[in-house]
Write a protein that holds these residues in place. Sequence first.
Motif, PDB file in Angstrom:
ATOM      1  N   GLY A  51       0.805  -1.266   0.233  1.00 30.82           N
ATOM      2  CA  GLY A  51      -0.072  -0.199   0.075  1.00 30.82           C
ATOM      3  C   GLY A  51       0.813   1.398   0.042  1.00 30.82           C
ATOM      4  N   ASN A  52       2.144   1.120   0.334  1.00 31.81           N
ATOM      5  CA  ASN A  52       3.019   2.550   0.310  1.00 31.81           C
ATOM      6  C   ASN A  52       4.244   2.142  -0.791  1.00 31.81           C
ATOM      7  OD1 ASN A  52       2.452   4.190   2.733  1.00 31.81           O
ATOM      8  ND2 ASN A  52       2.226   1.955   3.441  1.00 31.81           N
ATOM      9  N   GLY A  53       3.900   1.592  -1.805  1.00 36.44           N
ATOM     10  CA  GLY A  53       4.410   1.605  -3.285  1.00 36.44           C
ATOM     11  C   GLY A  53       5.688   0.560  -2.660  1.00 36.44           C
ATOM     12  N   GLY A  54       5.843  -0.444  -2.106  1.00 39.09           N
ATOM     13  CA  GLY A  54       6.990  -1.411  -1.894  1.00 39.09           C
ATOM     14  C   GLY A  54       6.605  -2.863  -2.360  1.00 39.09           C
ATOM     15  N   ILE A  55       7.732  -3.606  -2.371  1.00 42.39           N
ATOM     16  CA  ILE A  55       7.433  -4.983  -2.642  1.00 42.39           C
ATOM     17  C   ILE A  55       7.891  -5.645  -1.296  1.00 42.39           C
ATOM     18  CG2 ILE A  55       7.950  -6.770  -4.370  1.00 42.39           C
ATOM     19  CD1 ILE A  55       8.288  -4.780  -6.249  1.00 42.39           C
ATOM     20  N   PRO A  56       7.317  -6.610  -1.004  1.00 40.16           N
ATOM     21  CA  PRO A  56       7.939  -7.355   0.096  1.00 40.16           C
ATOM     22  C   PRO A  56       9.152  -8.280  -0.435  1.00 40.16           C
ATOM     23  CG  PRO A  56       5.825  -7.928   0.007  1.00 40.16           C
ATOM     24  CD  PRO A  56       5.940  -7.170  -1.109  1.00 40.16           C
ATOM     25  N   SER A  57      10.357  -8.150   0.335  1.00 40.81           N
ATOM     26  CA  SER A  57      11.476  -8.735  -0.142  1.00 40.81           C
ATOM     27  C   SER A  57      11.788 -10.236  -0.013  1.00 40.81           C
ATOM     28  CB  SER A  57      12.811  -8.393   0.701  1.00 40.81           C
ATOM     29  OG  SER A  57      12.787  -7.002   0.564  1.00 40.81           O
ATOM     30  N   PHE A  58      10.799 -10.878   1.005  1.00 39.16           N
ATOM     31  CA  PHE A  58      11.254 -12.351   1.278  1.00 39.16           C
ATOM     32  C   PHE A  58      10.342 -13.320   0.470  1.00 39.16           C
ATOM     33  CE2 PHE A  58      11.823 -11.191   6.046  1.00 39.16           C
ATOM     34  CZ  PHE A  58      12.737 -10.350   5.842  1.00 39.16           C
ATOM     35  N   ILE A  59       9.081 -12.822  -0.224  1.00 36.24           N
ATOM     36  CA  ILE A  59       8.269 -13.621  -0.745  1.00 36.24           C
ATOM     37  C   ILE A  59       8.926 -14.303  -2.063  1.00 36.24           C
ATOM     38  CG2 ILE A  59       6.257 -13.989  -2.351  1.00 36.24           C
ATOM     39  CD1 ILE A  59       4.974 -11.808  -0.363  1.00 36.24           C
ATOM     40  N   GLY A  60       9.164 -15.642  -2.056  1.00 36.33           N
ATOM     41  CA  GLY A  60       9.911 -16.244  -3.381  1.00 36.33           C
ATOM     42  C   GLY A  60      11.260 -16.134  -3.145  1.00 36.33           C
ATOM     43  N   VAL A  61      11.838 -15.993  -2.010  1.00 35.93           N
ATOM     44  CA  VAL A  61      13.304 -16.397  -1.758  1.00 35.93           C
ATOM     45  C   VAL A  61      13.439 -17.855  -2.010  1.00 35.93           C
ATOM     46  CG1 VAL A  61      15.095 -16.106  -0.105  1.00 35.93           C
ATOM     47  CG2 VAL A  61      13.827 -14.109  -0.237  1.00 35.93           C
ATOM     48  N   PRO A  62      14.321 -18.198  -2.660  1.00 38.62           N
ATOM     49  CA  PRO A  62      14.560 -19.635  -2.951  1.00 38.62           C
ATOM     50  C   PRO A  62      15.153 -20.455  -1.695  1.00 38.62           C
ATOM     51  CG  PRO A  62      15.737 -18.511  -4.771  1.00 38.62           C
ATOM     52  CD  PRO A  62      15.282 -17.490  -3.679  1.00 38.62           C
ATOM     53  N   PHE A  68      10.333 -19.041   0.065  1.00 36.96           N
ATOM     54  CA  PHE A  68       9.704 -18.554   1.145  1.00 36.96           C
ATOM     55  C   PHE A  68       8.177 -17.829   0.639  1.00 36.96           C
ATOM     56  CE2 PHE A  68       8.908 -15.989   4.886  1.00 36.96           C
ATOM     57  CZ  PHE A  68       9.248 -16.737   5.684  1.00 36.96           C
ATOM     58  N   PRO A  69       7.351 -18.332   1.167  1.00 36.12           N
ATOM     59  CA  PRO A  69       5.906 -17.941   0.995  1.00 36.12           C
ATOM     60  C   PRO A  69       5.371 -16.871   1.525  1.00 36.12           C
ATOM     61  CG  PRO A  69       5.567 -19.608   2.537  1.00 36.12           C
ATOM     62  CD  PRO A  69       7.009 -19.428   2.343  1.00 36.12           C
ATOM     63  N   ALA A  70       6.032 -15.991   2.069  1.00 37.34           N
ATOM     64  CA  ALA A  70       5.449 -14.786   3.227  1.00 37.34           C
ATOM     65  C   ALA A  70       6.328 -13.636   3.043  1.00 37.34           C
ATOM     66  CB  ALA A  70       5.197 -15.377   4.655  1.00 37.34           C
ATOM     67  N   THR A  71       5.567 -12.373   3.749  1.00 34.38           N
ATOM     68  CA  THR A  71       6.272 -11.375   3.832  1.00 34.38           C
ATOM     69  C   THR A  71       7.214 -11.132   4.989  1.00 34.38           C
ATOM     70  OG1 THR A  71       4.565 -10.275   2.807  1.00 34.38           O
ATOM     71  CG2 THR A  71       5.790  -8.841   4.154  1.00 34.38           C
ATOM     72  N   LEU A  72       6.726 -11.714   6.179  1.00 37.24           N
ATOM     73  CA  LEU A  72       7.466 -11.864   7.503  1.00 37.24           C
ATOM     74  C   LEU A  72       7.947 -13.083   7.643  1.00 37.24           C
ATOM     75  CD1 LEU A  72       4.807  -9.941   9.697  1.00 37.24           C
ATOM     76  CD2 LEU A  72       6.820  -8.879   8.483  1.00 37.24           C
ATOM     77  N   SER A  98       9.529 -13.165  17.192  1.00 32.18           N
ATOM     78  CA  SER A  98      10.638 -12.194  16.527  1.00 32.18           C
ATOM     79  C   SER A  98      10.019 -12.136  15.078  1.00 32.18           C
ATOM     80  CB  SER A  98      11.831 -13.094  16.257  1.00 32.18           C
ATOM     81  OG  SER A  98      12.440 -13.060  17.501  1.00 32.18           O
ATOM     82  N   ILE A  99       9.955 -10.958  14.754  1.00 34.42           N
ATOM     83  CA  ILE A  99       9.300 -10.240  13.436  1.00 34.42           C
ATOM     84  C   ILE A  99      10.437  -9.628  12.450  1.00 34.42           C
ATOM     85  CG2 ILE A  99       7.518  -8.965  12.542  1.00 34.42           C
ATOM     86  CD1 ILE A  99       6.406  -8.657  15.432  1.00 34.42           C
ATOM     87  N   ASP A 100      10.734 -10.363  11.589  1.00 32.81           N
ATOM     88  CA  ASP A 100      11.669 -10.177  10.514  1.00 32.81           C
ATOM     89  C   ASP A 100      10.993  -9.655   9.276  1.00 32.81           C
ATOM     90  OD1 ASP A 100      13.812  -9.779   9.284  1.00 32.81           O
ATOM     91  OD2 ASP A 100      14.825 -11.907   9.301  1.00 32.81           O
ATOM     92  N   CYS A 101      11.620  -8.554   8.792  1.00 33.08           N
ATOM     93  CA  CYS A 101      10.625  -7.841   7.696  1.00 33.08           C
ATOM     94  C   CYS A 101      11.726  -7.261   6.509  1.00 33.08           C
ATOM     95  CB  CYS A 101       9.965  -6.681   8.201  1.00 33.08           C
ATOM     96  SG  CYS A 101       8.865  -5.976   6.774  1.00 33.08           S
ATOM     97  N   GLY A 102      11.452  -7.181   5.423  1.00 38.46           N
ATOM     98  CA  GLY A 102      12.186  -6.972   4.415  1.00 38.46           C
ATOM     99  C   GLY A 102      11.302  -6.155   3.300  1.00 38.46           C
TER     100      GLY A 102
END
Length: 266
Positions: A51-62, A68-72, A98-102
């Motif tokens: 909603g703020n113009g970003g893309i979750p970094s973690f989704i799709g990391v091999p 990886f299927p999630a944002t956090l 623990s909440i890790d976010c990219g």
Amino acid sequence: MRIQVKTPEQIELMRVAGRLVGETLALVAAAVKPGVTTKELDRLAEDNIRGNGGIPSFIGVPGPITPFPATLCTSVNEEIVHCIPRDDRVLEAGDIVSIDCGAIVDGWHGDAAVTVPVGEAAPDVVKLLEVTEESLWRGLAACQVGGNLGDIGHAVQSYVSSQGPYGIVEGYGGHGIGTEMHMEPFIPNVGRRGGGLKLGPGMVFAIEPMINLGEPGTHELEDGWTVVTVDGSPSAHFEHTVAITPEGPQVLTALEGWRERIAPLL
């Protein structure tokens, strides 16, 4: 070892991504309470980032089994890192999470993590969180032009060791970050002062101590992602993205007050 060096203008672009990560973590941390699922926290984070113009970094990391299927990453109690949010993972009073976010903005990544109690945690667990967070700031303060990579791990290790017999996780740690989420170098949370790579302006790192209340050993679960403590003890994880500049460390994922927080440690 190829280290991506950023210009001051590129660091400012990374600050935009970092601020979105910091704002998302603050939003998610405020939503932590008994009865909330880790998947609900994940949906909140994804909505805020997109909603703020970003893309979750973690989704799709091999990964070794599946991407990886999630944002956090939402790691609860004895889970150290990389735990996948689930609809059936309900937070209970006394837990820690623990909440890790990219997030990616205009091709640049930010990465940060925080560990928060669910309601009121046990006193020794609260102290674990305090020690781990302080060790992060010690590591951030060591990110100085002319310093060495080993200074960062040494700062984390020496502080944690001074506070009690905590387990410092060694197999997982920080990393370079920029146009990719994980870049060289790997940054362990133990180190020898004056050892390793010479630090220069324009390097940007994610520093992330992971500290266990018990033994330092780790075990990876069959999902290929979740890492837990071998003895079942709680684990805390704090992280910020930091740029090394001639003016000192610039903490890109922190919101207000970070300069005052780091100044006494420089």
